[in-house]
Design a protein around this motif. Structure first.
Motif, PDB file in Angstrom:
ATOM      1  N   VAL A  72       0.850  -1.192   0.000  1.00 11.51           N
ATOM      2  CA  VAL A  72       0.000   0.000   0.000  1.00 11.51           C
ATOM      3  C   VAL A  72       0.886   1.242   0.000  1.00 11.51           C
ATOM      4  N   ARG A  81       4.112   4.972   2.669  1.00 12.27           N
ATOM      5  CA  ARG A  81       3.657   3.616   2.379  1.00 12.27           C
ATOM      6  C   ARG A  81       3.354   2.897   3.686  1.00 12.27           C
ATOM      7  N   MET A  82       2.781   1.712   3.572  1.00  7.52           N
ATOM      8  CA  MET A  82       2.394   0.996   4.786  1.00  7.52           C
ATOM      9  C   MET A  82       3.628   0.659   5.620  1.00  7.52           C
ATOM     10  N   THR A  87       2.281  -0.884  12.504  1.00  7.68           N
ATOM     11  CA  THR A  87       0.906  -1.381  12.493  1.00  7.68           C
ATOM     12  C   THR A  87       0.757  -2.553  13.457  1.00  7.68           C
ATOM     13  N   ILE A 101      -4.174   0.085   8.775  1.00  4.95           N
ATOM     14  CA  ILE A 101      -2.784   0.021   8.351  1.00  4.95           C
ATOM     15  C   ILE A 101      -2.246   1.447   8.377  1.00  4.95           C
ATOM     16  N   TRP A 102      -1.121   1.623   9.076  1.00  2.19           N
ATOM     17  CA  TRP A 102      -0.526   2.934   9.295  1.00  2.19           C
ATOM     18  C   TRP A 102       0.644   3.155   8.350  1.00  2.19           C
ATOM     19  N   SER A 103       0.914   4.438   8.058  1.00  8.42           N
ATOM     20  CA  SER A 103       1.978   4.771   7.122  1.00  8.42           C
ATOM     21  C   SER A 103       3.277   5.089   7.839  1.00  8.42           C
ATOM     22  N   LEU A 111      -3.717   4.648   6.527  1.00 13.35           N
ATOM     23  CA  LEU A 111      -3.896   4.558   5.081  1.00 13.35           C
ATOM     24  C   LEU A 111      -5.233   3.917   4.748  1.00 13.35           C
TER      25      LEU A 111
END
Length: 283
Positions: A72, A81-82, A87, A101-103, A111
């Motif tokens: 991602v 991005r992920m 996460t 899902i965190w960036s 995200l």
């Protein structure tokens, strides 16, 4: 003090407090949203696609159990991005409904948020396995060469690399994955194990795009992971490889009232560095 309590705790109204009612309302249900894109990713291949902010995406096990490796990115800036490791800490090692899902830094924002998961009830099995794994990473030809002495060009890392090339990205942009439909855990030696996916035809994993996203999915060459890939019992698992389906939905506009894409992290990025005094001259 609970010595086993999660280190990162949600507080009411804080960044980790999810409005579950909102995500229940926007989750895909018959007749609620417009299907704007639908395709299948063939076996041992990859594909990248866009999901605009406020849209939903479903990954579907169309023909039976099959693991998919998901990457991602921010569609406008792939440096965001992920972040699989963070996460795992902010959510859990195997994610499901309402998890996010965190960036990566310095962005650090959601995200996507999981809105529906047909395997949510799987829980933990008798071996300690759970599904939708952030514990491990993608299979890749470098490790395969190291373990077997042979080259194979259709590992998930390679599939994702080919998938993102048309979008101006390269192998260096491919990152740690969410293993959709994959069942994994840690054994008594604290070592990573994989087992056969419990997904069946029609199972799905669905999420809401918090910002404009570019995603890429690989249909793992290990298929449903019911066949050992390395070691003395390894054999070609081609017979257990299946395609995966992807569906993108435009959410009904009225359901998004009051929602907005999350901003970047509020930290000012100074890291203890101070401006030279001469920069204030004349102010």
């Amino acid at each position: 003090m609970n010595e086993r309590a999660a280190a990162y705790q949600a507080t009411e109204g804080g960044a980790l407090d999810v409005d579950t009612g909102f995500y229940d309302r926007v989750a895909v249900a018959p007749g609620t949203h417009e299907l704007v894109e639908s395709f299948e990713v063939p076996i041992r291949s990859g594909r990248a696609w866009h999901v605009p902010a406020g849209h939903l995406c479903r990954i579907v096990s169309v023909a039976g159990p099959q693991v998919g490796d998901l990457n991602v990115w921010n569609a406008h800036d792939p440096r965001e991005r992920m972040w699989a490791a963070r996460t795992r800490q902010l959510q859990r090692a195997h994610i499901s409904t309402y998890d996010r899902i965190w960036s990566t830094l310095p962005f650090l924002r959601p995200l996507l948020t999981v809105t529906a998961d047909s395997l949510a009830g799987y829980g933990e099995d008798e071996h300690g396995g759970r599904v939708h794994d952030l514990l491990g990473s993608r299979c890749d030809p470098y490790v395969n060469r190291m373990l077997t002495g042979e080259d194979f060009d259709f590992h998930c890392h390679s599939n994702l690399t080919r998938a993102v090339l048309p979008h101006g990205l390269t192998e260096f942009d491919v990152h740690d994955v969410l293993n959709v439909f994959q069942c994994t855990g840690l054994n008594d030696e604290d070592r990573y194990f994989m087992k056969a996916s419990p997904a069946r035809a029609g199972d799905y994993f669905e999420f809401f795009a918090e910002i404009d996203l570019l995603l890429a999915l690989s249909t793992c060459p290990g298929g449903d992971l019911s066949v050992p890939l390395w070691g003395p019992e390894a054999r070609d698992p081609l017979e257990v490889c299946r395609p995966l389906g992807v569906e993108v939905y435009r959410a009904e506009a009225g359901l998004l009232e009051g929602w907005a894409s999350p901003p970047r992290a509020a930290y000012r990025n100074l890291h203890g560095v101070r401006r030279p005094e001469w920069t204030d001259v004349g102010r």
